[in-house]
Design an enzyme around this catalytic site. Structure first.
Site, PDB file in Angstrom:
ATOM      1  CD  GLU A 282      75.650  45.436  78.519  1.00  0.00           C
ATOM      2  OE1 GLU A 282      74.614  44.763  78.607  1.00  0.00           O
ATOM      3  OE2 GLU A 282      76.465  45.310  77.590  1.00  0.00           O
ATOM      4  CD1 TRP A 285      72.421  45.939  75.586  1.00  0.00           C
ATOM      5  CD2 TRP A 285      70.572  45.106  74.634  1.00  0.00           C
ATOM      6  NE1 TRP A 285      72.770  45.370  74.386  1.00  0.00           N
ATOM      7  CE2 TRP A 285      71.666  44.846  73.778  1.00  0.00           C
ATOM      8  CE3 TRP A 285      69.297  44.675  74.251  1.00  0.00           C
ATOM      9  CZ2 TRP A 285      71.514  44.177  72.563  1.00  0.00           C
ATOM     10  CZ3 TRP A 285      69.157  44.005  73.038  1.00  0.00           C
ATOM     11  CH2 TRP A 285      70.259  43.773  72.214  1.00  0.00           C
ATOM     12  CD1 TRP A 314      57.610  25.635  72.525  1.00  0.00           C
ATOM     13  CD2 TRP A 314      59.844  25.414  72.565  1.00  0.00           C
ATOM     14  NE1 TRP A 314      58.167  26.846  72.135  1.00  0.00           N
ATOM     15  CE2 TRP A 314      59.536  26.722  72.157  1.00  0.00           C
ATOM     16  CE3 TRP A 314      61.180  25.035  72.665  1.00  0.00           C
ATOM     17  CZ2 TRP A 314      60.523  27.662  71.854  1.00  0.00           C
ATOM     18  CZ3 TRP A 314      62.163  25.964  72.362  1.00  0.00           C
ATOM     19  CH2 TRP A 314      61.817  27.262  71.961  1.00  0.00           C
ATOM     20  CG  ASN A 349      74.307  39.450  80.604  1.00  0.00           C
ATOM     21  OD1 ASN A 349      73.093  39.297  80.484  1.00  0.00           O
ATOM     22  ND2 ASN A 349      75.090  39.716  79.576  1.00  0.00           N
ATOM     23  CD1 TRP A 367      60.458  30.446  74.047  1.00  0.00           C
ATOM     24  CD2 TRP A 367      60.227  32.079  75.557  1.00  0.00           C
ATOM     25  NE1 TRP A 367      59.442  31.270  73.619  1.00  0.00           N
ATOM     26  CE2 TRP A 367      59.283  32.282  74.527  1.00  0.00           C
ATOM     27  CE3 TRP A 367      60.253  32.984  76.617  1.00  0.00           C
ATOM     28  CZ2 TRP A 367      58.377  33.348  74.525  1.00  0.00           C
ATOM     29  CZ3 TRP A 367      59.357  34.042  76.616  1.00  0.00           C
ATOM     30  CH2 TRP A 367      58.430  34.220  75.587  1.00  0.00           C
ATOM     31  CD1 TRP A 390      64.367  34.294  80.549  1.00  0.00           C
ATOM     32  CD2 TRP A 390      64.627  32.353  79.464  1.00  0.00           C
ATOM     33  NE1 TRP A 390      64.914  33.389  81.428  1.00  0.00           N
ATOM     34  CE2 TRP A 390      65.074  32.193  80.793  1.00  0.00           C
ATOM     35  CE3 TRP A 390      64.698  31.271  78.605  1.00  0.00           C
ATOM     36  CZ2 TRP A 390      65.591  30.979  81.262  1.00  0.00           C
ATOM     37  CZ3 TRP A 390      65.210  30.063  79.064  1.00  0.00           C
ATOM     38  CH2 TRP A 390      65.653  29.932  80.384  1.00  0.00           C
TER      39      TRP A 390
HETATM   40  C1  LIG Z   1      67.850  35.061  80.026  1.00  0.00           C
HETATM   41  C2  LIG Z   1      68.131  36.409  80.668  1.00  0.00           C
HETATM   42  C3  LIG Z   1      67.321  36.844  81.709  1.00  0.00           C
HETATM   43  C4  LIG Z   1      67.559  38.098  82.310  1.00  0.00           C
HETATM   44  N1  LIG Z   1      66.724  38.509  83.322  1.00  0.00           N
HETATM   45  C5  LIG Z   1      66.922  39.741  83.875  1.00  0.00           C
HETATM   46  C6  LIG Z   1      66.050  40.217  84.904  1.00  0.00           C
HETATM   47  O1  LIG Z   1      65.079  39.571  85.295  1.00  0.00           O
HETATM   48  N2  LIG Z   1      66.329  41.440  85.452  1.00  0.00           N
HETATM   49  C7  LIG Z   1      67.395  42.201  85.039  1.00  0.00           C
HETATM   50  O2  LIG Z   1      67.596  43.307  85.577  1.00  0.00           O
HETATM   51  N3  LIG Z   1      68.199  41.788  84.054  1.00  0.00           N
HETATM   52  C8  LIG Z   1      68.010  40.577  83.469  1.00  0.00           C
HETATM   53  N4  LIG Z   1      68.852  40.156  82.480  1.00  0.00           N
HETATM   54  C9  LIG Z   1      69.916  41.071  81.995  1.00  0.00           C
HETATM   55  C10 LIG Z   1      71.272  40.922  82.690  1.00  0.00           C
HETATM   56  O3  LIG Z   1      71.645  39.583  82.759  1.00  0.00           O
HETATM   57  C11 LIG Z   1      71.304  41.530  84.097  1.00  0.00           C
HETATM   58  O4  LIG Z   1      70.735  42.809  84.089  1.00  0.00           O
HETATM   59  C12 LIG Z   1      72.766  41.629  84.585  1.00  0.00           C
HETATM   60  O5  LIG Z   1      73.315  40.350  84.671  1.00  0.00           O
HETATM   61  C13 LIG Z   1      72.816  42.309  85.904  1.00  0.00           C
HETATM   62  O6  LIG Z   1      74.122  42.357  86.405  1.00  0.00           O
HETATM   63  P1  LIG Z   1      74.828  43.736  86.702  1.00  0.00           P
HETATM   64  O7  LIG Z   1      73.934  44.611  87.486  1.00  0.00           O
HETATM   65  O8  LIG Z   1      76.161  43.428  87.265  1.00  0.00           O
HETATM   66  O9  LIG Z   1      74.923  44.331  85.231  1.00  0.00           O
HETATM   67  P2  LIG Z   1      75.935  45.341  84.544  1.00  0.00           P
HETATM   68  O10 LIG Z   1      76.673  44.564  83.522  1.00  0.00           O
HETATM   69  O11 LIG Z   1      76.699  46.141  85.498  1.00  0.00           O
HETATM   70  O12 LIG Z   1      74.920  46.301  83.733  1.00  0.00           O
HETATM   71  C14 LIG Z   1      74.342  47.472  84.332  1.00  0.00           C
HETATM   72  C15 LIG Z   1      72.844  47.407  84.285  1.00  0.00           C
HETATM   73  O13 LIG Z   1      72.374  47.377  82.939  1.00  0.00           O
HETATM   74  C16 LIG Z   1      71.197  46.586  82.866  1.00  0.00           C
HETATM   75  N5  LIG Z   1      71.444  45.478  81.947  1.00  0.00           N
HETATM   76  C17 LIG Z   1      72.627  44.870  81.716  1.00  0.00           C
HETATM   77  N6  LIG Z   1      72.478  43.931  80.766  1.00  0.00           N
HETATM   78  C18 LIG Z   1      71.185  43.949  80.397  1.00  0.00           C
HETATM   79  C19 LIG Z   1      70.418  43.212  79.453  1.00  0.00           C
HETATM   80  N7  LIG Z   1      70.955  42.274  78.678  1.00  0.00           N
HETATM   81  N8  LIG Z   1      69.106  43.484  79.358  1.00  0.00           N
HETATM   82  C20 LIG Z   1      68.539  44.433  80.118  1.00  0.00           C
HETATM   83  N9  LIG Z   1      69.213  45.170  81.021  1.00  0.00           N
HETATM   84  C21 LIG Z   1      70.512  44.930  81.155  1.00  0.00           C
HETATM   85  C22 LIG Z   1      70.910  46.064  84.263  1.00  0.00           C
HETATM   86  O14 LIG Z   1      69.969  46.916  84.871  1.00  0.00           O
HETATM   87  C23 LIG Z   1      72.271  46.154  84.922  1.00  0.00           C
HETATM   88  O15 LIG Z   1      72.204  46.289  86.320  1.00  0.00           O
HETATM   89  C24 LIG Z   1      68.621  38.910  81.856  1.00  0.00           C
HETATM   90  C25 LIG Z   1      69.434  38.448  80.801  1.00  0.00           C
HETATM   91  C26 LIG Z   1      69.195  37.213  80.215  1.00  0.00           C
HETATM   92  C27 LIG Z   1      70.082  36.752  79.101  1.00  0.00           C
END
Ligand SMILES: Cc1cc2nc3c(=O)[nH]c(=O)nc-3n(C[C@H](O)[C@H](O)[C@H](O)COP(=O)(O)OP(=O)(O)OC[C@H]3O[C@@H](n4cnc5c(N)ncnc54)[C@H](O)[C@@H]3O)c2cc1C
Length: 477
Positions: A282, A285, A314, A349, A367, A390
């Site tokens: 993650e 990512w 759209w 997420n 989107w 997105w």
């Molecule tokens: C439509 C959409 C919009 C999103 N917008 C954002 C946003 O504005 N800011 C944001 O930080 N994340 C965003 N995410 C990614 C992800 O949803 C969040 O980072 C995550 O939910 C944060 O929860 P956590 O800290 O418990 O993550 P954990 O599952 O504990 O993951 C650890 C860290 O990994 C990073 N991470 C995890 N998943 C992703 C991912 N898919 N993409 C990028 N980084 C990731 C984050 O920094 C997160 O804190 C988005 C995902 C989607 C599908």
């Protein structure tokens, strides 16, 4: 006495901060930090009030930590991107500063702002040093054999992981306290006009206590034990199965190095688990989307990664968009998710994917409307991750979900919130409902149920979206 300045932006911490450590490298130099309040810049980037509130609360904690190092925290008020470089240069001249250090930001406007700051500071004879710090592996340093950036995640992750493992992600040594200070800390604003948080202060304090101590404690708790169950629990929104570190990472109260180091240490002590492997992925990512943003800066300019998808037909329907925003779609999991973001400023997420796909594919609404709405309401709003998420969901991005993969919001609900616990928490109209919580109107009428009927027929909406994407393929041919 030499005077250095660390300009803090998305790195609001005192430990493991490359720019601050560089400013402190000369043991005899006096050092101050500066944080800029730039409402125009925030507005143009849709920064959420809840995120600004979190930054301001974090500054209070940061000021305490910096005081122990005899490093004052200055606050610079400047209206916008266009005014900030000159205001910063004036501040640096006023304090007789020799060097300014900052950690790089990779978005287009931020790069332009830093270029201007470099010019103006150089004119005043002041060095401006930019450091890589926001990613575990700096953007631009991982390239394919042909020199290009990776646009596909899996090969990116492979080389990214080699780098991460080779470096061990050791955090930097803590800065040494300064013998002298050249300024006193400025008063910190408790709020900034136009950036009121939509989250109740008690909720924000409960969910998101501020500061790097809290971030490190959260990381220690998660990487201590919960990480092993991460793979199993991360898709269940009613459980605290994820780290909830994203707000702290977004403003830099914790660094990706510190996170990866904690995960690697856990692995070293307890062996590799599917949880640690998945959590590290993650964080990959997170880096990946920042690398993509540097490789394809058009994603900062509201353009889809896959240019042909700019022609998608759209729909325009303000009323439908509002129903999605307010969590009144008639699909309980979608509505609970949207209301979670309204209540706590954050969304799980799995639910970000479900709600984003619902907007783009069930409602066939652009989107970019959803991307913007998320930024305006997320405490962890981050251009690269948000745009990446997105474009993934809308199938307009690099390495996105195929256009024909369209989540069924009811099936997602049955799978990831089987007993409806999450739905009941955020949709009080369904709190006592004893029918099918995932599809309340599905098995006949429920007179008196104050919950809306589904706003679309999912099967028909799916066909409409498939046709829209197929029309693109015909244009291509
Ligand atoms: C439509 C959409 C919009 C999103 N917008 C954002 C946003 O504005 N800011 C944001 O930080 N994340 C965003 N995410 C990614 C992800 O949803 C969040 O980072 C995550 O939910 C944060 O929860 P956590 O800290 O418990 O993550 P954990 O599952 O504990 O993951 C650890 C860290 O990994 C990073 N991470 C995890 N998943 C992703 C991912 N898919 N993409 C990028 N980084 C990731 C984050 O920094 C997160 O804190 C988005 C995902 C989607 C599908």
């Amino acid at each position: 006495m030499r005077r250095h300045l660390a300009w803090l932006r998305t790195d609001l911490r005192s430990i493991d901060n490359t720019a601050l450590s560089a400013a402190c490298a000369d043991r005899d130099a006096a050092v101050a930090c500066v944080y800029a309040v730039t409402p125009g810049q925030w507005r143009s980037h849709d920064v959420a009030g809840v995120r600004i509130d979190f930054e301001l609360r974090t500054l209070r904690e940061l000021d305490r930590a910096l005081k122990a190092l005899n490093i004052p925290l200055l606050v610079l008020h400047s209206p916008d991107f266009s005014t900030l470089p000159a205001d910063l240069a004036a501040l640096a001249v006023h304090h007789g500063i020799d060097e300014v250090h900052a950690n790089r930001q990779y978005e287009v406007n931020e790069i332009a702002r830093d270029r201007q700051a470099t010019t103006l500071l150089a004119r005043a004879g002041i060095g401006f040093y930019l450091h890589h710090d926001q990613c575990a592996v700096p953007p631009g340093t991982l390239t394919k054999a042909d020199g290009g950036f990776y646009s596909v995640f899996t090969p990116f992750k492979r080389v990214w992981l080699q780098r991460v493992l080779a470096s061990g992600m050791k955090p930097l040594p803590a800065p040494q306290p300064r013998r002298q200070a050249y300024a006193a800390s400025d008063p910190r604003p408790a709020a900034v006009a136009g950036f009121a948080s939509h989250v109740e202060p008690e909720t924000a304090a409960l969910w998101w206590p501020a500061g790097e101590d809290e971030a490190l404690a959260r990381l220690a708790r998660f990487a201590g034990t919960a990480i092993d169950a991460y793979e199993r629990r991360r898709d269940i929104p009613s459980q605290p199965g994820t780290s909830r570190l994203s707000p702290y990472l977004a403003i830099g109260a914790v660094s990706p190095r510190q996170c990866l180091n904690a995960a690697l240490q856990h692995q070293a002590r307890h062996g590799e688990s599917s949880g640690t492997t998945q959590w590290i992925a993650e964080l990959a990512w997170r880096d990946f989307y920042k690398h993509v943003l540097v490789g394809w800066p058009q994603v900062c300019r509201h353009r889809p990664f896959r240019a042909e998808t700019a022609a998608l037909p759209w729909r325009h329907d303000d009323a439908d968009f509002r129903r999605w925003c307010e969590g009144r779609t008639g699909f309980p999991l979608v509505d609970a998710a949207m209301r979670q973001m309204l209540r706590v400023g954050w969304m799980h997420n799995r639910l970000r994917m479900v709600t984003a796909m619902f907007l783009a594919k069930d409602l066939l609404l652009d989107w970019r409307l959803g991307e913007r709405y998320f930024m305006q309401h997320l405490i962890d709003g981050d251009l690269a991750a948000n745009n990446g998420g997105w474009q993934w969901s809308a199938s307009t991005g690099n390495d996105a979900v195929p256009y024909f993969r369209i989540f069924n919001p009811v099936s997602q609900s049955r799978k990831f919130d089987p007993d409806g616990k999450f739905i009941r928490e955020y949709v009080p109209e369904l709190g006592d409902f004893d029918g099918d919580i995932h599809d309340p109107h599905g098995r006949g009428e429920h007179p008196g149920l104050a919950y809306p009927s589904p706003m679309v027929d999912h099967a028909a909406a799916r066909e409409r979206t498939l046709l829209a994407f197929k029309s693109l393929r015909r244009h291509d041919a």
